[in-house]
Write a protein that holds these residues in place. Structure first.
Motif, PDB file in Angstrom:
ATOM      1  N   VAL A  56       0.869  -1.174   0.000  1.00 35.86           N
ATOM      2  CA  VAL A  56       0.000   0.000   0.000  1.00 35.86           C
ATOM      3  C   VAL A  56       0.908   1.225   0.000  1.00 35.86           C
ATOM      4  N   ARG A  57       0.759   2.103  -0.996  1.00 36.40           N
ATOM      5  CA  ARG A  57       1.663   3.229  -1.139  1.00 36.40           C
ATOM      6  C   ARG A  57       1.359   4.326  -0.122  1.00 36.40           C
ATOM      7  N   ILE A  58       2.396   4.917   0.406  1.00 37.18           N
ATOM      8  CA  ILE A  58       2.245   6.038   1.327  1.00 37.18           C
ATOM      9  C   ILE A  58       2.084   7.339   0.558  1.00 37.18           C
ATOM     10  N   SER A  59       2.869   7.540  -0.492  1.00 33.26           N
ATOM     11  CA  SER A  59       2.861   8.826  -1.195  1.00 33.26           C
ATOM     12  C   SER A  59       1.612   9.026  -2.042  1.00 33.26           C
ATOM     13  N   THR A  60       1.044   7.952  -2.584  1.00 38.74           N
ATOM     14  CA  THR A  60      -0.082   8.082  -3.505  1.00 38.74           C
ATOM     15  C   THR A  60      -1.383   7.499  -2.969  1.00 38.74           C
ATOM     16  N   GLY A  61      -1.301   6.635  -1.948  1.00 37.69           N
ATOM     17  CA  GLY A  61      -2.497   5.973  -1.447  1.00 37.69           C
ATOM     18  C   GLY A  61      -2.956   4.818  -2.299  1.00 37.69           C
ATOM     19  N   ASP A  62      -2.180   4.442  -3.330  1.00 34.96           N
ATOM     20  CA  ASP A  62      -2.555   3.305  -4.174  1.00 34.96           C
ATOM     21  C   ASP A  62      -2.710   2.058  -3.303  1.00 34.96           C
ATOM     22  N   PRO A  63      -3.780   1.279  -3.502  1.00 33.34           N
ATOM     23  CA  PRO A  63      -4.022   0.118  -2.629  1.00 33.34           C
ATOM     24  C   PRO A  63      -3.057  -1.032  -2.832  1.00 33.34           C
ATOM     25  N   GLY A  64      -2.266  -1.021  -3.934  1.00 34.61           N
ATOM     26  CA  GLY A  64      -1.322  -2.118  -4.144  1.00 34.61           C
ATOM     27  C   GLY A  64      -0.439  -1.873  -5.344  1.00 34.61           C
ATOM     28  N   ASP A  65       0.810  -1.518  -5.100  1.00 34.34           N
ATOM     29  CA  ASP A  65       1.801  -1.391  -6.156  1.00 34.34           C
ATOM     30  C   ASP A  65       2.947  -2.359  -5.882  1.00 34.34           C
ATOM     31  N   VAL A  66       3.547  -2.893  -6.955  1.00 37.37           N
ATOM     32  CA  VAL A  66       4.713  -3.761  -6.820  1.00 37.37           C
ATOM     33  C   VAL A  66       5.941  -2.858  -6.780  1.00 37.37           C
ATOM     34  N   MET A  67       6.595  -2.809  -5.624  1.00 31.95           N
ATOM     35  CA  MET A  67       7.706  -1.895  -5.392  1.00 31.95           C
ATOM     36  C   MET A  67       9.029  -2.657  -5.387  1.00 31.95           C
ATOM     37  N   PHE A  68      10.078  -1.974  -5.858  1.00 30.95           N
ATOM     38  CA  PHE A  68      11.395  -2.580  -6.049  1.00 30.95           C
ATOM     39  C   PHE A  68      12.471  -1.669  -5.473  1.00 30.95           C
ATOM     40  N   ALA A  69      13.498  -2.277  -4.884  1.00 36.12           N
ATOM     41  CA  ALA A  69      14.682  -1.533  -4.446  1.00 36.12           C
ATOM     42  C   ALA A  69      15.880  -2.454  -4.543  1.00 36.12           C
ATOM     43  N   LYS A  70      17.083  -1.852  -4.649  1.00 35.43           N
ATOM     44  CA  LYS A  70      18.288  -2.672  -4.731  1.00 35.43           C
ATOM     45  C   LYS A  70      19.389  -2.078  -3.862  1.00 35.43           C
ATOM     46  N   SER A  71      20.295  -2.954  -3.450  1.00 36.99           N
ATOM     47  CA  SER A  71      21.477  -2.567  -2.682  1.00 36.99           C
ATOM     48  C   SER A  71      22.707  -3.084  -3.405  1.00 36.99           C
ATOM     49  N   THR A  72      23.741  -2.236  -3.467  1.00 41.88           N
ATOM     50  CA  THR A  72      25.003  -2.631  -4.093  1.00 41.88           C
ATOM     51  C   THR A  72      26.131  -2.754  -3.072  1.00 41.88           C
ATOM     52  N   ASP A  73      25.788  -2.646  -1.786  1.00 41.83           N
ATOM     53  CA  ASP A  73      26.832  -2.685  -0.748  1.00 41.83           C
ATOM     54  C   ASP A  73      26.511  -3.665   0.371  1.00 41.83           C
ATOM     55  N   GLY A  74      25.903  -4.794   0.005  1.00 46.08           N
ATOM     56  CA  GLY A  74      25.637  -5.828   0.997  1.00 46.08           C
ATOM     57  C   GLY A  74      24.464  -5.557   1.901  1.00 46.08           C
ATOM     58  N   GLY A  75      23.585  -4.658   1.500  1.00 47.52           N
ATOM     59  CA  GLY A  75      22.364  -4.414   2.262  1.00 47.52           C
ATOM     60  C   GLY A  75      22.411  -3.251   3.213  1.00 47.52           C
ATOM     61  N   PHE A  76      23.526  -2.544   3.277  1.00 40.65           N
ATOM     62  CA  PHE A  76      23.620  -1.413   4.204  1.00 40.65           C
ATOM     63  C   PHE A  76      22.840  -0.206   3.709  1.00 40.65           C
ATOM     64  N   THR A  77      22.894   0.075   2.419  1.00 34.75           N
ATOM     65  CA  THR A  77      22.127   1.181   1.846  1.00 34.75           C
ATOM     66  C   THR A  77      21.335   0.669   0.659  1.00 34.75           C
ATOM     67  N   TRP A  78      20.241   1.389   0.350  1.00 33.61           N
ATOM     68  CA  TRP A  78      19.321   0.930  -0.681  1.00 33.61           C
ATOM     69  C   TRP A  78      18.918   2.082  -1.588  1.00 33.61           C
ATOM     70  N   SER A  79      18.588   1.752  -2.815  1.00 28.30           N
ATOM     71  CA  SER A  79      18.131   2.746  -3.779  1.00 28.30           C
ATOM     72  C   SER A  79      16.764   3.281  -3.366  1.00 28.30           C
ATOM     73  N   LEU A  80      16.372   4.374  -3.995  1.00 28.33           N
ATOM     74  CA  LEU A  80      15.015   4.856  -3.819  1.00 28.33           C
ATOM     75  C   LEU A  80      14.044   3.820  -4.382  1.00 28.33           C
ATOM     76  N   PRO A  81      12.853   3.688  -3.795  1.00 31.52           N
ATOM     77  CA  PRO A  81      11.901   2.678  -4.278  1.00 31.52           C
ATOM     78  C   PRO A  81      11.393   3.017  -5.668  1.00 31.52           C
ATOM     79  N   GLN A  82      11.131   1.971  -6.442  1.00 30.72           N
ATOM     80  CA  GLN A  82      10.651   2.119  -7.815  1.00 30.72           C
ATOM     81  C   GLN A  82       9.401   1.273  -7.995  1.00 30.72           C
ATOM     82  N   ARG A  83       8.366   1.874  -8.584  1.00 32.11           N
ATOM     83  CA  ARG A  83       7.144   1.132  -8.906  1.00 32.11           C
ATOM     84  C   ARG A  83       7.361   0.376 -10.208  1.00 32.11           C
TER      85      ARG A  83
END
Length: 321
Positions: free
Chosen positions: A267-294
């Motif tokens: 459930v999206r916080i910024s848009t209120g959409d009831p269900g979006d498939v969201m994606f993020a990635k980390s290139t440093d072993g999970g310490f930092t992550w990219s901005l979320p992408q729909r």
């Protein structure tokens, strides 16, 4: 091609039965061999489910459905994996007086025959992964589940370091992730992902879970902003979830090797959409992550995309369903 799996000996549909919640595993030594497990209902009017399974030895062109692993035993939530040698494992949940426990069954015959199963503690919803990194933890089996549906609360995690002969006593997971999955990285490190206590996703890492006999240390706990939250009892699935958290690692020899990826229907916080498939990635072993992408591209904020899940192919390709 499309082939039905739960068929009779002649390859025909079996009237009046039903199956759902399938899980598939592929033999890494011979991709022509695959096993699928599911919740088997022998009668469409009944809610009694058993551990159904089918297997193929020709890449899915034909399937054999021998029946269920334990006839007459209530079993649910199948999770299937294979180890580096091609042995298949079937993690199955059962309930006795509202206590959820798991057994893990093994097959060394490509899904044709299964052993009697080994008690593996457990709870609802359990997930399992097997180390195929080739390191010291290769063959280790890891499983976690939701702590408040645990048979060994506050523990919600177990490990086997002897190929599934014995599962260690339950322990808690740092950050208490729930409704999520596990994966093993290229160096044998273990990642557990799930919903956290607030919005977003929790990713937990252990570098020493691969070491037999070691007391497991959770040496990283990261909150990942996915611009949403995982919902229970959404309108689209009022007796279930909107989705569960998928985590996987790039194991290719390409430029993305070692990247960690997260996917979840939220459930999206910024848009209120009831269900979006969201994606993020980390290139440093999970310490930092990219901005979320729909990932889905429906044109409005009113459609529900639910139960998004992910896997990473051996060449690094990311597949999301």
């Amino acid at each position: 091609f499309t082939v039905q799996v739960n068929v009779d000996a002649n390859g025909n549909n079996i009237p009046n039965d039903a199956a759902n919640e399938p899980s598939i595993a592929v033999d890494p030594t011979d991709p022509m061999k695959m096993v699928i497990g599911w919740r088997q209902f022998d009668n469409i009017q009944s809610n009694f489910r058993q551990a159904g399974y089918g297997y193929t030895v020709n890449g899915g062109q034909n399937w054999t459905f021998p029946g269920v692993i334990e006839p007459g035993v209530f079993r649910s939530d199948p999770v299937l994996e294979a180890d580096s040698s091609g042995k298949f494992y079937y993690n199955s949940l059962t309930s006795n007086n509202d206590v959820f426990t798991c057994k893990v069954f093994r097959s060394s015959t490509s899904g044709n025959l299964w052993d009697a199963g080994v008690e593996a503690h457990g709870g609802d919803k359990q997930w399992m992964t097997i180390d195929r990194s080739g390191g010291q933890g290769d063959g280790n089996i890891y499983a976690n589940w939701t702590s408040y549906y645990s048979s060994c609360e506050p523990g919600a995690f177990t490990r086997s370091t002897d190929g599934g002969n014995y599962y260690e006593d339950c322990i808690p997971v740092a950050g208490n992730p729930y409704w999520g999955t596990l994966t093993v990285g290229n160096s044998g490190e273990l990642y557990v992902a799930g919903a956290g206590s607030g919005d977003g996703i929790v990713v937990v890492k252990s570098s020493n879970a691969q070491v037999p006999g070691a007391s497991i240390n959770w040496d990283m706990t990261t909150q990942v902003n996915m611009d949403g939250y995982v919902a229970g009892s959404p309108d689209v699935n009022p007796v279930g979830l909107l989705g569960q958290v998928s985590i996987d690692v790039d194991r290719s020899n390409g430029p993305g090797r070692g990247n960690i990826y997260l996917v979840c229907s939220m459930v999206r916080i910024s848009t209120g959409d009831p269900g979006d498939v969201m994606f993020a990635k980390s290139t440093d072993g999970g310490f930092t992550w990219s901005l979320p992408q729909r990932l889905n591209n429906d044109p409005t904020d009113f459609y529900t995309q639910w139960f998004g899940t992910m896997s990473v192919a051996p060449n690094g390709r990311i597949d999301v369903v």
